[in-house]
Design a protein around this motif. Sequence first.
Motif, PDB file in Angstrom:
ATOM      1  N   GLU A 186       0.854  -1.178   0.000  1.00 22.93           N
ATOM      2  CA  GLU A 186       0.000   0.000   0.000  1.00 22.93           C
ATOM      3  C   GLU A 186       0.896   1.235   0.000  1.00 22.93           C
ATOM      4  O   GLU A 186       1.777   1.373   0.839  1.00 22.93           O
ATOM      5  CB  GLU A 186      -0.922  -0.023   1.223  1.00 22.93           C
ATOM      6  CG  GLU A 186      -1.836  -1.247   1.231  1.00 22.93           C
ATOM      7  CD  GLU A 186      -2.689  -1.349   2.489  1.00 22.93           C
ATOM      8  OE1 GLU A 186      -2.579  -0.467   3.375  1.00 22.93           O
ATOM      9  OE2 GLU A 186      -3.460  -2.315   2.601  1.00 22.93           O
ATOM     10  N   GLU A 208      -0.998   2.424   9.467  1.00 19.86           N
ATOM     11  CA  GLU A 208      -2.037   2.601   8.453  1.00 19.86           C
ATOM     12  C   GLU A 208      -2.107   1.424   7.475  1.00 19.86           C
ATOM     13  O   GLU A 208      -3.161   1.116   6.936  1.00 19.86           O
ATOM     14  CB  GLU A 208      -1.776   3.883   7.660  1.00 19.86           C
ATOM     15  CG  GLU A 208      -1.779   5.150   8.504  1.00 19.86           C
ATOM     16  CD  GLU A 208      -1.293   6.354   7.727  1.00 19.86           C
ATOM     17  OE1 GLU A 208      -1.935   7.418   7.833  1.00 19.86           O
ATOM     18  OE2 GLU A 208      -0.273   6.232   7.007  1.00 19.86           O
ATOM     19  N   HIS A 209      -0.987   0.795   7.253  1.00 18.77           N
ATOM     20  CA  HIS A 209      -0.883  -0.299   6.288  1.00 18.77           C
ATOM     21  C   HIS A 209      -1.555  -1.550   6.845  1.00 18.77           C
ATOM     22  O   HIS A 209      -1.485  -1.827   8.046  1.00 18.77           O
ATOM     23  CB  HIS A 209       0.605  -0.574   6.022  1.00 18.77           C
ATOM     24  CG  HIS A 209       0.888  -1.382   4.795  1.00 18.77           C
ATOM     25  ND1 HIS A 209       0.584  -2.714   4.685  1.00 18.77           N
ATOM     26  CD2 HIS A 209       1.500  -1.034   3.628  1.00 18.77           C
ATOM     27  CE1 HIS A 209       0.989  -3.160   3.506  1.00 18.77           C
ATOM     28  NE2 HIS A 209       1.541  -2.156   2.842  1.00 18.77           N
ATOM     29  N   SER A 210      -2.214  -2.321   5.998  1.00 20.04           N
ATOM     30  CA  SER A 210      -2.773  -3.598   6.420  1.00 20.04           C
ATOM     31  C   SER A 210      -1.675  -4.473   7.029  1.00 20.04           C
ATOM     32  O   SER A 210      -0.667  -4.759   6.374  1.00 20.04           O
ATOM     33  CB  SER A 210      -3.394  -4.323   5.232  1.00 20.04           C
ATOM     34  OG  SER A 210      -3.614  -5.690   5.530  1.00 20.04           O
ATOM     35  N   ASP A 261      -1.915  -7.687   7.904  1.00 21.93           N
ATOM     36  CA  ASP A 261      -1.901  -8.997   7.249  1.00 21.93           C
ATOM     37  C   ASP A 261      -1.149  -8.947   5.924  1.00 21.93           C
ATOM     38  O   ASP A 261      -0.329  -9.819   5.630  1.00 21.93           O
ATOM     39  CB  ASP A 261      -3.332  -9.482   7.004  1.00 21.93           C
ATOM     40  CG  ASP A 261      -4.037  -9.915   8.282  1.00 21.93           C
ATOM     41  OD1 ASP A 261      -3.332 -10.166   9.287  1.00 21.93           O
ATOM     42  OD2 ASP A 261      -5.277 -10.014   8.273  1.00 21.93           O
ATOM     43  N   LYS A 262      -1.419  -7.913   5.143  1.00 24.58           N
ATOM     44  CA  LYS A 262      -0.733  -7.787   3.853  1.00 24.58           C
ATOM     45  C   LYS A 262       0.755  -7.524   4.049  1.00 24.58           C
ATOM     46  O   LYS A 262       1.600  -8.051   3.319  1.00 24.58           O
ATOM     47  CB  LYS A 262      -1.367  -6.675   3.025  1.00 24.58           C
ATOM     48  CG  LYS A 262      -2.750  -7.007   2.487  1.00 24.58           C
ATOM     49  CD  LYS A 262      -3.289  -5.858   1.644  1.00 24.58           C
ATOM     50  CE  LYS A 262      -4.662  -6.191   1.066  1.00 24.58           C
ATOM     51  NZ  LYS A 262      -5.192  -5.071   0.252  1.00 24.58           N
TER      52      LYS A 262
END
Length: 304
Positions: free
Chosen positions: A110, A117-119, A121-122
């Motif tokens: 992202e 702020e970033h996922s 899990d991702k």
Amino acid sequence: MTADLRDKVALVAGATRGAGRGIAVELGAAGATVYVTGRTTRAEQSDYARPETIEETAELVASAGGKGIAVQVDHLVPHEVEALVARIRTEAGRLDILVNDIWGCEKLFEWDKAVWEHSLDKGLRMLRLGIETHLITAHYALALMIERPGGLLVEVTDGTAEYNGTHYRLSPFYDLVKTGVTRMAWAHAQDLAKHGATAVSITPGWLRSEMMLEAYGVREENWRDATTVQPHFAISETPRFVGRAVAALSADPDRARWNGQSLSSGGMAKAYGFDDVDGSRPDCWRYLVEVQEPGKPADVTGYR
């Protein structure tokens, strides 16, 4: 120089598309036997849901003049990688070149997001796909490679050590993966030198991969049309440009001089005197600093 790898066996881990495919094809063009791995076959797709397959890559290797062998492997699964290396040992009896180009994260990162702020899990998945897979593959494959002196490990990343050392790359997750791969190559170099082998990291420039061309709505044949949207895309390169860098490096009897270093396709083109398939010789990482980042108009003059 013209690379001659007719007696060499290579494994390009992560060769379904992009830089991995370009590297596999150029190793094949130099005559190598190339095992190409990935998760997507004609019978089964990965979570990418992309049309490219490892069988296509193997066919391109053969068309270029080498021998391409497609093997479906998930490089996060140790027993699959172990079985792959056992197969190479049985069929070929050696491994001269290992290219770690495993990635699979285009749909995970992202842009410009802090860690909170970033996922999560991702982000963690990115670390597994971009770092853990490389270590698993090196664990099994390098044990075979060092049985003969002169082996070469190439870790594929995004950005040179110099560039990444002064630039924040998208997010903490992406930044860590891409700088981590460079450091990983340096660490392997310390161990491999004791066995007469070499390890480097290498980065392509602005890659005209299948996904990048699709994002701009162009094909390789008309890629320059994308410069009407993004003028600096003029410095882009085909996946085979970094492939030619790896082939030249693999054929260089004095390649140990590069041990532990962070290399780029543009830098290797200058060192070995090769061009991209269209006759250009882009140097993306120099261009970014000298032209794009200062806000100058797109101008590839001097970046042949």
